[in-house]
Structures are given as C-alpha cells and as structure tokens.
Design a protein around this motif. Structure first.
Motif, PDB file in Angstrom:
ATOM      1  N   SER A 171     -21.648  -5.376 -10.162  1.00  0.00           N
ATOM      2  CA  SER A 171     -21.851  -4.048 -10.752  1.00  0.00           C
ATOM      3  C   SER A 171     -21.326  -2.951  -9.824  1.00  0.00           C
ATOM      4  O   SER A 171     -20.798  -1.937 -10.293  1.00  0.00           O
ATOM      5  N   GLU A 175     -18.826  -0.060 -10.727  1.00  0.00           N
ATOM      6  CA  GLU A 175     -19.190   1.351 -10.641  1.00  0.00           C
ATOM      7  C   GLU A 175     -18.264   2.139  -9.721  1.00  0.00           C
ATOM      8  O   GLU A 175     -17.999   3.309  -9.958  1.00  0.00           O
ATOM      9  N   SER A 255     -26.076  -1.960 -15.026  1.00  0.00           N
ATOM     10  CA  SER A 255     -25.804  -1.117 -13.857  1.00  0.00           C
ATOM     11  C   SER A 255     -26.468  -1.697 -12.607  1.00  0.00           C
ATOM     12  O   SER A 255     -27.372  -2.525 -12.689  1.00  0.00           O
TER      13      SER A 255
END
Lengths: 476, 225, 262
Positions: A171, A175, A255
């Motif tokens: 993640s 990101e 996330s």
C-alpha cells in the motif's frame, strides 16, 4: 534477479529512513535487554541450585558430626532432633533438597521457572501438599507482571516490529506512486512484495535468531543442538506467519492506514485477547480448589489420625504385611504410631490433591485444545518447550521428585516401624536425587504438534496472500 | 503506529522493566538463601536477639521468686520458657520478614516512580490499592493475623505457666479456649490506603496536567496555523 | 554525450534504423482490437481499434475523461479489458503481461519516485527491474544528464527535485529500458517550454530508432510537433485519426474543437 534488485533497493531505503533505523535500534536494545535478563535469571537459578546442593552436603555433615558425637557418649542437642531416630534422620533435619538445573535454553525463556518450584525439600514428611508450595521468594507485584525474557519479546513484541516494517509493504508503494513505475516493469506484484518481505524477514530474523544464538553461546546451550534448532524453527515460523499475514492484508488493496488498523487488531486479538481469554476460560470452567481447602483437609485428617493412631498403625501393617514382622506394634513405639498417622493424613491429602490435579489437567487440556486459536499460544508453547522451561519439564521434575520421595520413605519407614536406631554408617547410603532430563526425541515429538500447526497456518495464510496478490495487476 | 508504540511501551514493556529495575535496586533473597538464614538465626540467634536457654530461664525464675527448687515455683517453667522461645522466634521472624516486606514495598515504590514514564503503573498500583489487593494491604492483613496468632500463643503459654507446675501434664479446659477472642480483621481505611499511594496519585496528577498543557499548546498552535 | 549516442550503444536491433514509409509495412508494436473497458454503466473505452508501428508517434488527444489514460493502462495490463484485445509486439497483454511489459516503457503523468533515494538510485532500481541491471553507474548518469537533469542533481535526494526533474528521471527510466514501445501519459505537463522542447527532440530520436510511441496529451501544439499521427478521443471512442504531415497547427485546433462541440 528481481529479488537481488529489490533487496539492494530496500537496503538503500532502510539506510535513508531514520525512523526505521530507530525502530530497529530500539528492538535491538529490547532483545539485548531481554537476553541480559535471561542470563541474569540463569545465574540466579544456578546459584540457588548450587546453594541447595551445598545445603544437602552441609546437612549430612552436621548429622554425621552429631551422630559421631552421640556415639562417643554425647547427648543429643535436642530431644526432638535426635538423629539416631530414623524419623528425625529421614525428616526435616535430614531432608534432601531435590533440584532441577536450569533448562539448556533458560536464558532465552525463563518461562514459568519463576512461578514453578525447581527444588523441593524431600523428607518422610513430604506429601502432596509439599508440591503446592510456592517456589521462589518474589514480590507478588512482580509475579503478576511476568518476566522480560526473549520469549516474551518474540511472542509479544516481534510481531509489532514485523507489522511496523510490513503493514504498508504494498500500500505504501501505491500511495507514494512508485507502484506505477514498478509495475510497468516485467515484474509481478507477488515477486516484488515477496522480495520486499524477504528483505524484512532477513533483518528481523537476523536480529531474533542472532540474539538467540548469542544467548545460547553465553550460556553453553549448544550442548543441546536439537533444542536450539527447535527454538529457531519456532521463532522463524512465528515471524513468517506475521509476514504472510501482512502480505495478505496488503493484497486486499486497501490504504496503509486500514492495513495498520487491521493488522494491529489482529495482533491484539491473537497475541493479547485470545490467550488471556483462553486462560481465563480455563480458570472459570475448571477452578482450582483453594489452598485453604487443602489446609483444612490436612488439619481434619491430622486430628482424626491423632485420635486413632494405634488403630491406624494396625491398619497400616495390614496393608504392609511385609513390615509386620519387625514392628513393635505397641503404644510405646511412638515413632511407628506417628508414622501411621502421617500416612493416613497423606492419603487424605491425596484425595484432595487428586481433585486439584484433575482440574489442573482439565485446564491444560482446554488450553491445549484452544491454543490452535492463536499462533501466539502455539509459538509460546514451542518456545518454552524448546527451552525446557515449559510445563512438560516441570511436570517431569515433579513426578521424579514424587518417586524420589517414595524411595526416601521406603528407605526410612521400615526402620521407623521397627523402632531402629540409626548410625553414621547409613549416611553415605542415603538416597540422592538426580533429575533425568527428557530425551530430545520426546521434546521433538511434543513440539512437533504446535510447530506443524504453526507451519500449516503459515502455509494457509501464505497461500491466501499469494492468491490476493495475484489479483493485484495495477497501481490503482 | 506512534500511538500503538506508546501503548505497547506503557502496557507491555514498562511494567516488565519496572520488575527488573525494582529487583535490581532492592534485591530479594532467593528462597533457599532466606530459608538458610532463618534456620541459622533460629538455631543460634543473632547479636541482640539471644536464643533463650531453659537453664537460664529456670535460674532466673528461681531467683525472682526466691525459692530453691523448681517444684517450689508457683509457675510452670516450661510455659515461661515456651513463651520466651516464642518471643525469640518472633523477633527473628520480624527481623527477616520485616526486611523482606520492606523490600517488597520499596520495589513497589520503584514501580510507582516509573509511572513518570508509563502512567499505567500508577493506575495499576492505585487500582490495586483501592481494590484492597496491594502489597501494603496484604501485609496489613498478614500482620493482623500474625498478631492474633501471637496473642493466642501468649494466652496458651501463660495459661500453662500459671495454672500448672513444672513437670505436670496440664490439659487446658474449655473455658481457656472460650476466653480466646475470635479473629476480627478491620480493613485499613481509605485514607490509610491513599496515604500509601500518594506517589501514584501525584504521578497521575502530573500526567493529567501535562496532557492538558500539551493539548492546550497544540490547540493554540493549530489555531495560529 | 548526446542522447543519440546513448541510444546507439545498446545493440538490440540488428537492422539499421527503419525509414518511416517502410514502417507501415511492419507488424504493429502496439495494437488494440475492439477494446472495451466498462466501469459499471460507464464505458471508459468503447470499442477502440489502434495500431502503432515502429517509428510512429501516435498522439491521443482528448478532454479529461475521454479514455486516454485508461487506454494506456490497458496496454500496461494494469487493468483488464472488458472485451477486445491488447497486444504488444504480438504478445497478448492479458495472457503474457510480463512479456508485454518487457517491451514497454512508460512515463506516467506524475512520475513518482523513492523520495529518500537519489535520481540515480531510482534509475538504477527501475532499470534493473526492467532487465537492464548491467548498466554501469556512469552510463546511468549519462542517461540522466542527456535527458536534461543537471549533473549535480543526479546524486541528490529526489525529495529535493522539482516536478520537471522527476519527470526527467521518469523519461530516463524509459530511455534506459531501451524498449520497443513507449507509453507516455501527459508527459510534458509541468515541464517548462525549454524542457518541453528537449522532450520533443528526445521523442524524435527514439522514433527514428524505430520505437513505437503512444502519447496521451492535451497539448495540441506538442501533438502536432512530435506526432506522426493524431487520434482524437471522446467518450472512449476515436472520433478522428489524422496524419500530422497533412495538416497545420491551426487545422488541428479547428478539427479538435469541432469534435468537442458535438
């Protein structure tokens, strides 16, 4: 190729990231501290064991001196402690302390050593209640908390290190946007995540196993390479479980914050809540009888026994016809009467302790059944077992002490009943306790169950992770 | 992650570190060591606490009552001697167990002091105090029970000394036992408990004030920003 | 060292540079057939047919949401087509994604790199992942300098880079990969005019080496400048295909605006 490339890049990233370095540093300190603590405990236990052995020798020497003095015409220093009487020589004044040396890897896992006695004074007075006594002198506040040993660090804290390093293994790349460039290269998500986790696994296991081996080295535990191997296998399997769990959660494509929450939740559940829950449930379902009950039973049995000593002696001799010939079964043989009473009390106590043992066994069975719920319980069990500080070794010690106590009794009781007098000559022939440690094979067979379960869990979660990661094709 | 780290340090690491630190600062003897010390001291006494001697007790009583033989004594020497032995043993016990209890309490202080770094420690000692399960209250109860036992022994030995002569086989009557009061324990007052826990209270107060100050300054900074 | 010099060294292609006219006879490097990508009821790409041959620069024009980026992502295999096929040098992306990606270089609209590493370290990593782990540090440095990164910046942390500098590292990663096809998603957004111009030159060099380029852009001027063909996309469909050689800047703008008004 991908593996090497990713490993090198991760190494660079690690070096560039102060926070990660700090986390690793803190953990290295925790590991070192835990090890130092474990080693300190081993020294303490060795000291205690040595003192107890010394005590055995000193007691025998004192008795010898006293016996020789009396033989040369001296008076016993106290009429209650005349060592010529077999019930004195076999009783508290001549008691033999049976000791359990620290397990080969105690420095790594103190385990229940601070809770379970590793020495017992064995005399003819030894009975079931002797096995309920507390071991070490310890502040109850300290016992409540438990020890900061390597096993604690591995079971409780290591998963947190692993999760801190891995919760955003995929993640985070997504990101910060680097996943787009990564996935435009001929590499699979599985390959990249696998390599990144491999890097972390090398770090974490290097730390955990390195410190473990250092501990083994300091305390001479390499004498049992099998146990060391079991320990390492348990640490590795447990650590890998958390890595695969992190991989799986990352594969869900949420996330980093979500991953962190879920993983920490999993840690709380598996490491803190479930083990505590299992132990509390075991205590609630199979409560141990209180010690007061034990003491009351002992009192009542003693009172009854004192009131009917001669009757008891007669009954005892009926049960032990082989002794009947040499026993002066009259009121004058006070030692024999006292022994008959003691024996009756012991039997009553056995009834009470059998309940205690049953409940304890039921608790253990329950914990053993539900340990499969939590990899932390499985790991803990494997680690303590490998270290020789788990239930098994202590149970073995207790049962050998029981046998030894029986042996001690059979050595003295015939003389007590026959009203014989002891001389210094019997001293060299007194029974002496030596603990026969379990065979590596037994340890392995026992540890195989939690270890293979842990392995199976690892494979299961790993397969889930691979399946999830396979579905991730893009950076979105 | 940072919050979790604090929680783990506070909840898992700090309590165990407190154990080690308290044991390091105020070491307790091993059980074997302790038992051997007791055995030795009970056996031969220590300077200032001498083991009573039956001969000396007898001689002293003879002189005190101004009689020549034991048979002329109005008291049972055995009873007096037993009580003297009892008191001797009590002093040895008090000496050793007192030191041990004091160490436990000082270890507790280390736990409380460490709550400067981990408030959990203060909350725990405080809640144990309020629940009546801290070391001090355990000691309070144990002391009361021991006092009761000593009183009982005193009564019995006194009964033996006064109501019989040396060498007699004396059997106490039911009345003797009827005079023994039942054990009654009064738990310590809240004030007593809290007085033991002032350090924890202070630490918690500090944490509260500190948290308010930090929060306040952060809010102000956020407002400025 | 010039960009051309850099590009000449990796001797992957035996044939000399292919003239543009002959390119049309070759098999397409990038190929989409009846390509559809649906998100629920929305058709992001609605039956796209596209063929880009070696030495062609195909510019996809269109407003936001026309499906340009989706198309590029379909070529990369980041998303699966709802129907239709995507091929790279004959490799079906759905079936052999890794083979397809081995032949693709990609510069996203926002080049995101490891901020704590230098541009050189980033390039080294991505080039190695792309199968170019044998390139030396000197060569990689040259590539970075050639795409316009100031030499002193090469070893500085990316966190200190401007957007344009990061974009250049992204281009360097594509150049170092020496791929058969290049996918560019709004590559010049955020670049200053000078950098933008240098970028066009770079594209031209790659094109002349026989690379097939697919570039999604808003920039009509850049499309006319760099493209050999222009496709105008709207609502997931190609509404028009033009050869840039046949029209002027003004024509392209007029045609584009006409299509947007419908």
């Amino acid at each position: 190729m991908t593996l090497r490339t990713v490993l090198r890049n991760e190494w660079r990233l690690l070096r560039a990231d102060r926070a990660l370095g700090l986390v690793l540093g803190v953990f290295a300190l925790l590991f070192a501290y835990a090890l130092a603590n474990g080693i300190a405990w081993v020294n303490f236990q060795e000291g205690t064991v040595a003192a107890a052995r010394e005590g055995n020798v000193e007691r025998v020497q004192a008795l010898e001196a006293e016996l020789e003095r009396i033989e040369e015409g001296g008076r016993p220093s106290s009429p209650f402690r005349d060592p010529r009487s077999p019930s004195v020589l076999g009783g508290a004044p001549g008691a033999h302390t049976a000791v359990l040396d620290p397990g080969p890897l105690t420095a790594l896992a103190v385990g229940q050593t601070d809770l379970l006695p590793y020495y017992y004074d064995v005399s003819i007075q030894t009975n079931e209640s002797s096995f309920l006594q507390n071991g070490e002198i310890e502040n109850p506040l300290n016992l409540l908390v438990g020890r900061f040993d390597l096993a604690f660090v591995v079971v409780y804290l290591l998963p947190l290190l692993i999760l801190a390093l891995s919760f955003n293994v995929l993640s985070g790349e997504r990101e910060q946007g680097t996943l787009a460039l990564t996935l435009s290269q001929p590499v699979s998500v599985r390959g990249v995540v696998g390599a990144k986790l491999a890097f972390r696994a090398i770090l974490v296991m290097g730390l955990a196993l390195g410190v473990s081996l250092l501990g083994v080295l300091f305390t001479g535990g390499f004498g049992s390479p099998g146990r060391v191997a079991l320990w390492c296998a348990a640490v590795a399997a447990y650590a890998l479980f958390w890595f695969t769990l992190a991989a799986w959660v990352n594969g869900l494509g949420r996330s980093s914050a979500w991953n962190a929450t879920v993983l920490v939740g999993a840690w709380l559940l598996l490491v803190v809540v479930l083990p505590a829950g299992v132990n509390i449930t075991a205590g609630l379902l199979h409560p141990l009888p209180s010690r007061v009950e034990m003491i009351t039973a002992q009192r009542e049995a003693s009172n009854d026994a004192v009131n009917q000593r001669s009757e008891l002696l007669a009954r005892y001799l009926e049960d032990h016809p082989e002794l009947a010939g040499g026993v002066a079964a009259d009121e004058a043989n006070r030692a024999a009467l006292a022994w008959a009473a003691t024996d009756a009390v012991n039997r009553r106590l056995e009834e009470v302790t059998s309940v205690y043992d049953e409940r304890l066994a039921a608790q253990r069975t329950l914990v053993r059944r539900y340990r499969f719920l939590s990899p932390a319980l499985l790991a803990q069990e494997s680690l303590l077992d490998a270290a020789g500080t788990g239930d098994a070794r202590f149970t073995r010690f207790r049962s050998q002490v029981r046998e030894f106590a029986e042996h001690w009794r059979t050595f003295f009781v015939p003389s007590i009943l026959a009203g014989e007098r002891m001389t210094a000559e019997v001293l060299p022939g007194l029974p002496s306790f030596r603990f026969v440690d379990e065979q590596m094979r037994e340890v392995t067979v026992r540890a195989a169950v939690p270890l293979t379960t842990l392995g199976a869990l690892l494979v299961l979660v790993g397969a889930g992770a691979v399946l999830r990661l396979r579905r991730v094709t893009g950076p979105g | 992650m940072a919050l979790l780290g604090i929680w783990v340090l506070n909840g898992l690491v700090a309590p165990r570190v407190a154990v080690d630190l308290s044991k390091w600062l105020h070491p307790t003897p091993s059980a074997v060591e302790f038992a051997r010390t007791m055995e030795r001291e009970i056996g031969s006494g220590v300077p200032g606490i001498e083991r009573p001697d039956r001969g000396e007790t007898t001689a002293r009583l003879l002189a005190e009552y101004g009689v020549e033989t034991v048979d002329d004594l109005p008291v049972n020497v055995i009873g007096v001697y037993l009580q003297e032995s009892e008191e001797f043993a009590n002093r040895i016990f008090d000496r050793n167990y007192g030191a041990l209890w004091n160490r436990f309490e000082r270890q507790g202080v280390v736990h409380e002091a460490l709550s400067v770094a981990a408030p959990l420690l203060a909350v725990r000692t405080l809640s144990m105090g309020l629940a009546g399960t801290d070391v001090e209250q355990h000691r309070h109860f144990a002391t009361a029970a021991e006092e009761y036992r000593r009183d009982l022994m005193r009564r019995m030995n006194g009964d033996l000394a006064e109501n019989s002569r040396t060498g007699e086989t004396y059997i106490a009557t039911a009345d003797t036992w009827a005079e023994v009061p039942p054990f009654q324990y009064d738990s310590p007052s809240l004030g007593w408990v809290l007085q033991n826990r002032t350090l924890s209270l202070a630490m918690l107060g500090l944490w509260l004030i500190g948290a308010f100050l930090v929060a306040g300054s952060l809010v102000r900074r956020a407002e400025v920003a | 060292m010039s960009t051309q010099a850099v590009l000449e060294v990796p001797a992957t292609s035996e044939a000399p540079p292919i003239p543009i006219r002959e390119a049309e006879l070759e098999d397409p490097v990038l190929e989409a057939r009846s390509l559809v990508k649906r998100y629920g009821a929305l058709e992001a790409v609605a039956g796209l047919d596209l063929s880009i041959r070696p030495g062609e620069v195909y510019c996809l024009l269109g407003p936001n949401g026309a499906g340009k980026t989706t198309t590029i992502h379909l070529f990369l295999g980041f998303i699966e087509p709802s129907s239709g096929r995507v091929r790279v040098s004959g490799f079906d992306v759905a079936e052999s994604a890794l083979e397809a990606r081995r032949r693709l270089a990609y510069v996203p609209e926002q080049v995101m790199l490891y901020r704590n590493l230098s541009g050189l370290e980033n390039l080294e990593y991505f080039a190695a992942l792309g199968g170019r782990e044998t390139l030396t540090t000197e060569r990689l440095t040259d590539i970075l300098v050639d795409v316009g990164l100031p030499r002193p910046a090469v070893r500085r942390r990316v966190a200190e880079y401007s957007k344009g500098m990061r974009q250049k590292v992204g281009i360097a990663i594509a150049v170092a990969k020496d791929a058969e096809a290049l996918l560019l998603d709004e590559p010049t957004s955020g670049l200053d005019p000078k950098a933008s111009r240098e970028f066009s030159e770079l594209i031209e060099t790659l094109r002349s080496r026989g690379v097939a380029v697919l570039m999604a852009t808003h920039d009509l001027f850049r499309a006319k400048e760099s493209g050999t063909r222009v496709g105008i996309m709207r609502h997931g469909r190609l509404v028009t295909e033009l050869s840039t050689g046949e029209i002027g800047h003004a024509d392209l703008e007029r045609i584009y605006l006409d299509h947007m008004q419908e």
